[in-house]
Scaffold this motif. Sequence first.
Motif: not given
Length: 287
Positions: A2, A34, A38, A41-42, A44-45
């Motif tokens: 992640r 990005k 980003y 904000t993410w 755990d992507r």
Amino acid sequence: MRIDEALAQSARLEKLSDSARLDLELLLCHLLEKPRSYLFTWPDRTLTPQQQEAFMALLARREKGEPVAHILGYRDFWTLQLEVTPDTLIPRPDTETLVELALAKLDNGDYRVADLGTGTGAIALALASERPAWQLTGCDRVAAAVALAERNRQRLGISNAGFCQSNWFDALEGEFDLLVSNPPYIDPQDPHLAQGDVRFEPLSALVADNAGMADIQLIAEQARHYLKPGGWLMFEHGYDQGEASRRVLAQCGYSEISTEQDLGSRDRVTLGRWPAAPGTGVENDVE
Ligand code: GLN
């Protein structure tokens, strides 16, 4: 893997870099195309397998010491994104102090300004972008640096700057309202030269004889022939070279000499005005 796990790899860089976390953020942003926001904000992507592999490859290069700016091929400076190669110094945030001081000295009038030892063109292009009425000349002794600065100028679409190959003043003509420089100023004996990112930068952009003062001395002496009456010379130097820099300017007959500090409250830029104020007895020192 992640995003937050990728960034946690920064532990592997702690010994090498004092900006380990930021280094990885910049590498990951580059890879994902990005902005940094980003990543926050993410967190755990999950990276795709290809992204993860590419990320680990970039991390491995950084772990071997290669500077982030060389891996990415660019560095942000002021409001500009500049291409960077191993031919020049990597622009540093400290140098934005010099840009701020130059902008504070002169308004957007019809001024001639030169940047000596321009490298990527960072200082010249930052000033040109803020002061469209100024005419900037950036010079460098190294042909590859001149070509790089010119590429940066073209990509950024800045029309009021030009670059030329010149060993300090050798190829410069006419007189200037302002001369700026981030010359080499590190003592050849400084142990920091064997550590971290500077190992990947050209010594000619870093090191000067006479405890780092040789080029500052030369610039201060020669600049007197290239400044209009009342023109300013300002240059960057090491945190412990403020006093020596002021002494050089005083000996050369400059007036209104001062040293200014960077964001870390360290002496960083010294400036002076040519010629000395009437009555000090040194105003006719040259020519
Ligand atoms: N400030 C840089 C450093 O300490 C040196 C830059 C220079 O020599 N002009 O790494």
